[in-house]
Scaffold this motif. Structure first.
Motif, PDB file in Angstrom:
ATOM      1  N   THR A   1       0.852  -1.182   0.000  1.00  0.00           N
ATOM      2  CA  THR A   1       0.000   0.000   0.000  1.00  0.00           C
ATOM      3  C   THR A   1       0.889   1.234   0.000  1.00  0.00           C
ATOM      4  O   THR A   1       1.820   1.331   0.810  1.00  0.00           O
ATOM      5  CB  THR A   1      -0.916   0.036   1.243  1.00  0.00           C
ATOM      6  N   VAL A   2       0.634   2.167  -0.894  1.00  0.00           N
ATOM      7  CA  VAL A   2       1.457   3.374  -1.030  1.00  0.00           C
ATOM      8  C   VAL A   2       0.698   4.572  -0.483  1.00  0.00           C
ATOM      9  O   VAL A   2      -0.458   4.815  -0.848  1.00  0.00           O
ATOM     10  CB  VAL A   2       1.836   3.612  -2.506  1.00  0.00           C
ATOM     11  N   GLU A   3       1.343   5.322   0.400  1.00  0.00           N
ATOM     12  CA  GLU A   3       0.734   6.523   0.977  1.00  0.00           C
ATOM     13  C   GLU A   3       1.721   7.681   0.898  1.00  0.00           C
ATOM     14  O   GLU A   3       2.867   7.547   1.339  1.00  0.00           O
ATOM     15  CB  GLU A   3       0.361   6.295   2.444  1.00  0.00           C
ATOM     16  N   PRO A   4       1.311   8.823   0.352  1.00  0.00           N
ATOM     17  CA  PRO A   4       2.189  10.010   0.369  1.00  0.00           C
ATOM     18  C   PRO A   4       2.243  10.614   1.765  1.00  0.00           C
ATOM     19  O   PRO A   4       1.272  10.534   2.529  1.00  0.00           O
ATOM     20  CB  PRO A   4       1.511  10.971  -0.617  1.00  0.00           C
ATOM     21  N   ILE A   5       3.374  11.193   2.116  1.00  0.00           N
ATOM     22  CA  ILE A   5       3.536  11.863   3.412  1.00  0.00           C
ATOM     23  C   ILE A   5       3.555  13.368   3.177  1.00  0.00           C
ATOM     24  O   ILE A   5       4.356  13.869   2.390  1.00  0.00           O
ATOM     25  CB  ILE A   5       4.844  11.428   4.100  1.00  0.00           C
ATOM     26  N   LYS A   6       2.676  14.077   3.841  1.00  0.00           N
ATOM     27  CA  LYS A   6       2.636  15.537   3.706  1.00  0.00           C
ATOM     28  C   LYS A   6       3.884  16.153   4.345  1.00  0.00           C
ATOM     29  O   LYS A   6       4.311  15.728   5.417  1.00  0.00           O
ATOM     30  CB  LYS A   6       1.382  16.103   4.378  1.00  0.00           C
ATOM     31  N   LEU A   7       4.414  17.163   3.690  1.00  0.00           N
ATOM     32  CA  LEU A   7       5.644  17.784   4.191  1.00  0.00           C
ATOM     33  C   LEU A   7       5.327  18.959   5.111  1.00  0.00           C
ATOM     34  O   LEU A   7       5.906  20.042   4.988  1.00  0.00           O
ATOM     35  CB  LEU A   7       6.512  18.254   3.017  1.00  0.00           C
ATOM     36  N   ASP A   8       4.403  18.750   6.034  1.00  0.00           N
ATOM     37  CA  ASP A   8       4.042  19.814   6.968  1.00  0.00           C
ATOM     38  C   ASP A   8       4.648  19.572   8.345  1.00  0.00           C
ATOM     39  O   ASP A   8       4.174  20.095   9.346  1.00  0.00           O
ATOM     40  CB  ASP A   8       2.518  19.950   7.078  1.00  0.00           C
ATOM     41  N   PHE A   9       5.713  18.755   8.379  1.00  0.00           N
ATOM     42  CA  PHE A   9       6.378  18.501   9.660  1.00  0.00           C
ATOM     43  C   PHE A   9       7.565  19.452   9.809  1.00  0.00           C
ATOM     44  O   PHE A   9       8.068  20.009   8.846  1.00  0.00           O
ATOM     45  CB  PHE A   9       6.823  17.034   9.785  1.00  0.00           C
ATOM     46  N   CYS A  10       8.007  19.593  11.054  1.00  0.00           N
ATOM     47  CA  CYS A  10       9.024  20.576  11.385  1.00  0.00           C
ATOM     48  C   CYS A  10      10.376  20.267  10.757  1.00  0.00           C
ATOM     49  O   CYS A  10      10.685  19.122  10.443  1.00  0.00           O
ATOM     50  CB  CYS A  10       9.197  20.643  12.900  1.00  0.00           C
ATOM     51  N   GLN A  11      11.181  21.315  10.619  1.00  0.00           N
ATOM     52  CA  GLN A  11      12.531  21.171  10.103  1.00  0.00           C
ATOM     53  C   GLN A  11      13.511  21.166  11.269  1.00  0.00           C
ATOM     54  O   GLN A  11      13.531  22.075  12.093  1.00  0.00           O
ATOM     55  CB  GLN A  11      12.853  22.310   9.135  1.00  0.00           C
ATOM     56  N   PHE A  12      14.345  20.128  11.330  1.00  0.00           N
ATOM     57  CA  PHE A  12      15.277  19.961  12.434  1.00  0.00           C
ATOM     58  C   PHE A  12      16.724  20.195  12.028  1.00  0.00           C
ATOM     59  O   PHE A  12      17.587  20.298  12.882  1.00  0.00           O
ATOM     60  CB  PHE A  12      15.165  18.544  13.016  1.00  0.00           C
ATOM     61  N   LEU A  13      16.994  20.210  10.725  1.00  0.00           N
ATOM     62  CA  LEU A  13      18.347  20.408  10.222  1.00  0.00           C
ATOM     63  C   LEU A  13      18.379  21.618   9.308  1.00  0.00           C
ATOM     64  O   LEU A  13      17.390  21.931   8.641  1.00  0.00           O
ATOM     65  CB  LEU A  13      18.818  19.170   9.451  1.00  0.00           C
ATOM     66  N   VAL A  14      19.517  22.304   9.288  1.00  0.00           N
ATOM     67  CA  VAL A  14      19.646  23.498   8.459  1.00  0.00           C
ATOM     68  C   VAL A  14      19.957  23.076   7.026  1.00  0.00           C
ATOM     69  O   VAL A  14      21.043  22.577   6.728  1.00  0.00           O
ATOM     70  CB  VAL A  14      20.758  24.430   8.998  1.00  0.00           C
ATOM     71  N   TYR A  15      18.981  23.230   6.152  1.00  0.00           N
ATOM     72  CA  TYR A  15      19.123  22.975   4.721  1.00  0.00           C
ATOM     73  C   TYR A  15      17.942  23.640   4.029  1.00  0.00           C
ATOM     74  O   TYR A  15      17.043  24.171   4.676  1.00  0.00           O
ATOM     75  CB  TYR A  15      19.139  21.470   4.422  1.00  0.00           C
ATOM     76  N   GLU A  16      17.932  23.623   2.697  1.00  0.00           N
ATOM     77  CA  GLU A  16      16.831  24.215   1.953  1.00  0.00           C
ATOM     78  C   GLU A  16      15.772  23.159   1.667  1.00  0.00           C
ATOM     79  O   GLU A  16      16.019  22.222   0.915  1.00  0.00           O
ATOM     80  CB  GLU A  16      17.331  24.776   0.619  1.00  0.00           C
ATOM     81  N   ARG A  17      14.619  23.305   2.251  1.00  0.00           N
ATOM     82  CA  ARG A  17      13.532  22.362   1.961  1.00  0.00           C
ATOM     83  C   ARG A  17      12.741  22.924   0.789  1.00  0.00           C
ATOM     84  O   ARG A  17      11.736  23.613   0.947  1.00  0.00           O
ATOM     85  CB  ARG A  17      12.645  22.155   3.186  1.00  0.00           C
ATOM     86  N   ILE A  18      13.182  22.599  -0.399  1.00  0.00           N
ATOM     87  CA  ILE A  18      12.565  23.131  -1.610  1.00  0.00           C
ATOM     88  C   ILE A  18      11.287  22.360  -1.941  1.00  0.00           C
ATOM     89  O   ILE A  18      11.069  21.256  -1.446  1.00  0.00           O
ATOM     90  CB  ILE A  18      13.542  23.077  -2.796  1.00  0.00           C
ATOM     91  N   GLU A  19      10.459  22.951  -2.774  1.00  0.00           N
ATOM     92  CA  GLU A  19       9.160  22.353  -3.056  1.00  0.00           C
ATOM     93  C   GLU A  19       9.272  21.070  -3.884  1.00  0.00           C
ATOM     94  O   GLU A  19       8.333  20.283  -3.942  1.00  0.00           O
ATOM     95  CB  GLU A  19       8.267  23.353  -3.799  1.00  0.00           C
ATOM     96  N   GLN A  20      10.423  20.842  -4.539  1.00  0.00           N
ATOM     97  CA  GLN A  20      10.582  19.617  -5.324  1.00  0.00           C
ATOM     98  C   GLN A  20      10.922  18.395  -4.478  1.00  0.00           C
ATOM     99  O   GLN A  20      11.044  17.293  -5.000  1.00  0.00           O
ATOM    100  CB  GLN A  20      11.685  19.807  -6.392  1.00  0.00           C
ATOM    101  N   LEU A  21      11.084  18.565  -3.165  1.00  0.00           N
ATOM    102  CA  LEU A  21      11.369  17.419  -2.296  1.00  0.00           C
ATOM    103  C   LEU A  21      10.066  16.676  -1.986  1.00  0.00           C
ATOM    104  O   LEU A  21       9.043  17.307  -1.764  1.00  0.00           O
ATOM    105  CB  LEU A  21      12.020  17.884  -0.986  1.00  0.00           C
TER     106      LEU A  21
END
Length: 382
Positions: A362-382
């Protein structure tokens, strides 16, 4: 990428057969330190990647609680606050608690940095992305680390040895953004992974397994190539202190997706013992892979490996896949395409629709609304 040597230093030549991760192009107010040459003659660099919360805070049980204000999703831990895309935590030379930085110029006039209008503006404009100037360490290399050691505590920095531009077959020696994204998810959902037995496929430099090691019981971090696996093992040793509070153990092992069996040759440096294979198959409940979908043949091989391993596991398993959707303009299509991503999605759909009477995926997408813990660029293509 640029390659130059000898008398041609003033006339660099451009090569198209090497790849450079965006993570290495810019690094917030930090230096990449060249520490050695690896066994195949590639320069190895040491980089510091900052955790926005220390592992001591995580181990102490400080749980995140979500706060929604003004339509922006935010998370709080203790007295610290972070947006879903970028942290408001004060970094050196960046923002103070009001979100602005007050500086005087040479004449004593006040220079005001505009407050960002949104979290995305904060990420785009005020991360102080300095172009990296590598520092080559010779004798007394420990002295070059003194400034960095003073700036950070041991529990809030991940140290990673890596290479810079590499041929395509060596991209695992670099650090990629999807590894940070998966690490963020692990830290956000750490109770889910606590005391688990985990397998990472294509672990590369090992950064995701190292973060998983702060919460999970045992991690088998796998890849191919003795030189890469030695670098990964070195990174595990560099960050052993991060895993002490959680008691996690990381075993670096060879796992070639193009071969049908585990490597059990006792003469091979990263081979598996029969006990380790049995432990993996008896206890593994989590498999993860980050940024390994860039070549169609390797993608096919990975999914074949996934099927074989999950088919032999004693328990049901959750597989976490993180990747960056890379946009490329191709002459063949005369358009911007995402061929590697499209092949990945098609193969994933084939796995979900598989009907062999033995396994159900079963495949489920994970929403990217979780917090950022590391310093990097969380771009929309991730």
């Amino acid at each position: 990428t640029v390659a130059s040597a000898g008398k041609e230093m003033d006339n660099p030549t451009f090569r198209s057969d090497t790849v450079l991760s965006d993570v290495h192009l810019h690094c917030p107010s930090k230096r990449h330190l060249m520490v050695r040459l690896n066994a195949v003659g590639q320069p190895v660099f040491l980089s510091y990647f900052k955790l926005l919360w220390s592992t001591e805070d995580l181990a102490s049980g400080k749980h995140m609680r979500e706060i929604t204000t003004g339509g922006e999703h935010q998370c709080r831990s203790g007295d610290e606050l972070c947006d879903k895309d970028s942290s408001n935590v004060k970094e050196e030379g960046q923002l103070n608690s009001e979100g602005v930085e007050a500086l005087l110029d040479d004449d004593g006039d006040l220079e005001v940095v505009r407050r960002p209008r949104s979290a995305s503006d904060l990420q785009a404009e005020n991360l102080l992305r300095d172009i990296v100037c590598p520092v080559i360490l010779m004798k007394g290399k420990e002295d070059a680390f003194e400034d960095e050691e003073r700036e950070c505590t041991c529990s809030d920095v991940v140290k990673i040895e890596h290479t810079m531009a590499t041929p395509l077959e060596d991209v695992g020696k670099q650090v990629w953004r999807a590894a940070f994204l998966l690490a963020d998810y692990i830290l956000f959902k750490r109770d889910t992974f606590r005391c688990c037995s985990v397998l990472e496929l294509g672990g590369g430099t090992g950064i995701t397994s190292i973060i998983m090691g702060t919460v999970a019981k045992r991690i088998y971090c796998t890849d191919v190539g003795e030189d890469l696996l030695a670098m990964c093992e070195q990174n595990v040793a560099l960050n052993k202190h991060l895993m002490e509070s959680g008691g996690g153990e990381i075993k670096v092992k060879e796992l070639d997706w193009l071969k049908d069996e585990f490597c059990t040759d006792p003469e091979a440096p990263y081979s598996w013992s029969e006990e380790e294979i049995a432990d993996l198959l008896d206890h593994c409940s989590v498999i993860m892979a980050a940024d390994v979908f860039y070549d169609d043949d390797l993608t096919d091989a990975l999914f074949r490996t996934l099927y074989k391993i999950t088919h032999n596991l004693r328990n049901s398993c959750t597989v976490y896949l993180a990747l960056e959707k890379r946009l490329n303009f191709t002459l063949r299509h005369m358009d911007v395409t995402c061929e590697a991503y499209s092949h990945f999605r098609n193969t994933l759909n084939d796995l979900e629709n598989l009907q062999d009477g033995k396994m159900k995926y079963t495949v489920e997408p994970i929403k990217l609304d979780f917090c950022q813990f590391l310093v990097y660029e969380r771009i929309e293509q991730l």
